[in-house]
Design an enzyme around this catalytic site. Structure first.
Site, PDB file in Angstrom:
ATOM      1  N   ASP A 189       0.843  -1.191   0.000  1.00 26.69           N
ATOM      2  CA  ASP A 189       0.000   0.000   0.000  1.00 26.69           C
ATOM      3  C   ASP A 189       0.881   1.245   0.000  1.00 26.69           C
ATOM      4  OD1 ASP A 189       0.959   0.147   2.565  1.00 26.69           O
ATOM      5  OD2 ASP A 189      -0.936  -0.349   3.523  1.00 26.69           O
ATOM      6  N   ASP A 204      -8.327  -7.451   0.717  1.00 22.09           N
ATOM      7  CA  ASP A 204      -7.317  -7.672   1.757  1.00 22.09           C
ATOM      8  C   ASP A 204      -7.867  -7.176   3.080  1.00 22.09           C
ATOM      9  OD1 ASP A 204      -5.571  -5.103   2.945  1.00 22.09           O
ATOM     10  OD2 ASP A 204      -6.786  -4.653   1.172  1.00 22.09           O
ATOM     11  N   CYS A 244     -14.269 -28.044   8.031  1.00 20.58           N
ATOM     12  CA  CYS A 244     -12.977 -27.534   7.556  1.00 20.58           C
ATOM     13  C   CYS A 244     -11.939 -28.655   7.556  1.00 20.58           C
ATOM     14  CB  CYS A 244     -12.510 -26.382   8.459  1.00 20.58           C
ATOM     15  SG  CYS A 244     -10.924 -25.651   7.985  1.00 20.58           S
ATOM     16  N   CYS A 263      -8.579 -27.998   7.194  1.00 18.65           N
ATOM     17  CA  CYS A 263      -7.247 -27.411   7.380  1.00 18.65           C
ATOM     18  C   CYS A 263      -6.441 -28.206   8.392  1.00 18.65           C
ATOM     19  CB  CYS A 263      -7.355 -25.946   7.799  1.00 18.65           C
ATOM     20  SG  CYS A 263      -7.702 -25.658   9.550  1.00 18.65           S
ATOM     21  N   CYS A 313      -7.827 -28.043  12.040  1.00 13.01           N
ATOM     22  CA  CYS A 313      -9.044 -28.806  12.308  1.00 13.01           C
ATOM     23  C   CYS A 313      -8.817 -30.310  12.211  1.00 13.01           C
ATOM     24  CB  CYS A 313     -10.145 -28.372  11.353  1.00 13.01           C
ATOM     25  SG  CYS A 313     -10.719 -26.674  11.666  1.00 13.01           S
ATOM     26  N   HIS A 351      -5.930 -21.142  10.868  1.00  7.75           N
ATOM     27  CA  HIS A 351      -7.292 -21.557  10.534  1.00  7.75           C
ATOM     28  C   HIS A 351      -8.080 -20.418   9.897  1.00  7.75           C
ATOM     29  CE1 HIS A 351     -11.342 -23.167  10.788  1.00  7.75           C
ATOM     30  NE2 HIS A 351     -11.672 -21.999  11.308  1.00  7.75           N
TER      31      HIS A 351
END
Length: 381
Positions: free
Chosen positions: A96, A270, A308, A310, A313, A339
């Site tokens: 930015d 974002d 989930c 991931c 999890c 997560h």
């Protein structure tokens, strides 16, 4: 004429909405859109390694010009070979302009046509940031996408103030374009401002589109206005932007706003939200947010989110995560951050699949019902 450093390829438009499936083509890879970009303010996404970010499918991440200018300094990053090498991230990077931090962190500042005089939030040192200086710093940092220096006025500021701000931001954008040294390696995006005023958003878009930036962002949202107000601004702002270039909604990262933004034609998002709330023990799940420090999870040995897949999890229970937070263990922050980012990146993957199948509105209805969102906040569609 050479091609811009970053290009957009439209693959498909969802037939019921303005949602776009596409690709963002950068010097460090081609990535599917719509996309969510994790924020690495200090050249690091807090608590996570680049390898973990790659494993969960992150394509482009953000770094912050203002903070990296103050430390370690853009010259050190440039000496290291640029941000990609400095932080060991082989994929896309966006920086930015530093403007938002100047206006949000500096308690005392003086805005002039030349730029902004302010004091460092770290040392109190007197500093000056101009459109040319912002571009110079970002050229040295070496990100794939860099941003124009702008003012982000409060959403509910007066019409006359925002009009003056928009006009100055357009002049600053033109100065930034002239100062940009590496258009073949770095794409400079313009930023549409204008608060909640349709006429000023139109003026800002007209000014910046005429300058032919390779991409456009919508700024000045998610700064205190309601969800309905933000969606209303997107309804009349996004159609003003070129269809052959990427559209980036700055600073938005809640699951409902990601879906609503995609419906309105946004390609890139974002936000610090997923990692910030993770550090406080708040986790995004398909059933809504879970505050893992709550006593109700002390004996809960199931996964954080049963929908989930991931790493967190698959391997850890809610009870264990709660224990880590209550014990003050850093691993708890890491696992919750992992997560939450995975959750949003996976959400974007599901959104892309819904666009491909022309059922994004049905996907939204099902997601909102499962998550527990209040539909009254989401006008239209």
């Amino acid at each position: 004429m050479s091609q811009p450093a970053v290009r957009y390829r439209l693959i498909k438009e969802e037939k019921h909405t303005g949602a776009r499936l596409g690709e963002l083509i950068t010097p460090h890879g081609t990535f599917p859109t719509p996309m969510f970009m994790p924020v690495g303010t200090q050249a690091t996404v807090k608590t996570l390694t680049p390898e973990e970010l790659k494993a969960m499918g992150a394509g482009v991440i953000l770094s912050n010009t203002y903070h990296l200018w103050l430390r370690p300094g853009e010259k050190i990053v440039q000496e290291a070979g640029g941000l990609h090498r400095f932080m060991n991230w082989p994929r896309g990077i966006l920086t930015d302009s530093g403007g938002f931090q100047v206006f949000s962190l500096a308690k005392i500042r003086d805005i002039t046509e030349a730029g902004v005089h302010f004091r460092s939030h770290l040392s109190g040192e007197k500093l000056f940031l101009s459109p040319e200086k912002s571009i110079q710093i970002q050229n040295a940092l070496g990100a794939d996408i860099i941003m124009s220096f702008d003012e982000c006025p409060p959403f509910f500021e007066s019409y006359s103030y925002i009009k003056h701000s928009v006009e100055r931001t357009s002049r600053w954008a033109e100065r930034g374009l002239k100062a940009h040294q590496h258009p073949d390696r770095q794409a400079l995006f313009g930023i549409i401002q204008g608060g909640g005023h349709q006429a000023l958003r139109q003026q800002s878009a007209r000014d910046l589109v005429a300058m032919d930036f390779p991409g456009y962002s919508i700024g000045g949202l998610s700064v205190g206005e309601s969800k309905a107000e933000m969606n209303h601004v997107l309804d009349f702002t996004t159609p003003l932007l070129p269809t052959n270039k990427p559209r980036y909604l700055m600073g938005v990262g809640s699951a409902d706003s990601l879906i609503d933004g995609v419906i309105r034609g946004i390609d890139m998002f974002d936000c610090v939200l997923p990692t910030r709330i993770a550090r406080n023990g708040s986790c995004m799940t398909s059933h809504g947010r879970v505050v893992i420090k709550n006593a109700s999870y002390a004996h809960d040995f199931g996964p954080l989110d049963d929908h989930c897949d991931c790493y967190v999890c698959q391997n850890y229970s809610r009870a264990y995560l709660r224990h880590l937070f209550k014990a003050g263990e850093t691993l708890g922050l890491r696992l919750a951050s992992y997560h939450n980012l995975y959750f949003l990146l996976h959400l974007m993957q599901n959104i892309r699949q819904a666009i491909l199948a022309d059922n994004l509105l049905e996907f939204r209805e099902n997601f909102f019902e499962e998550y527990g969102f209040n539909r009254s906040n989401h006008r239209n569609f």
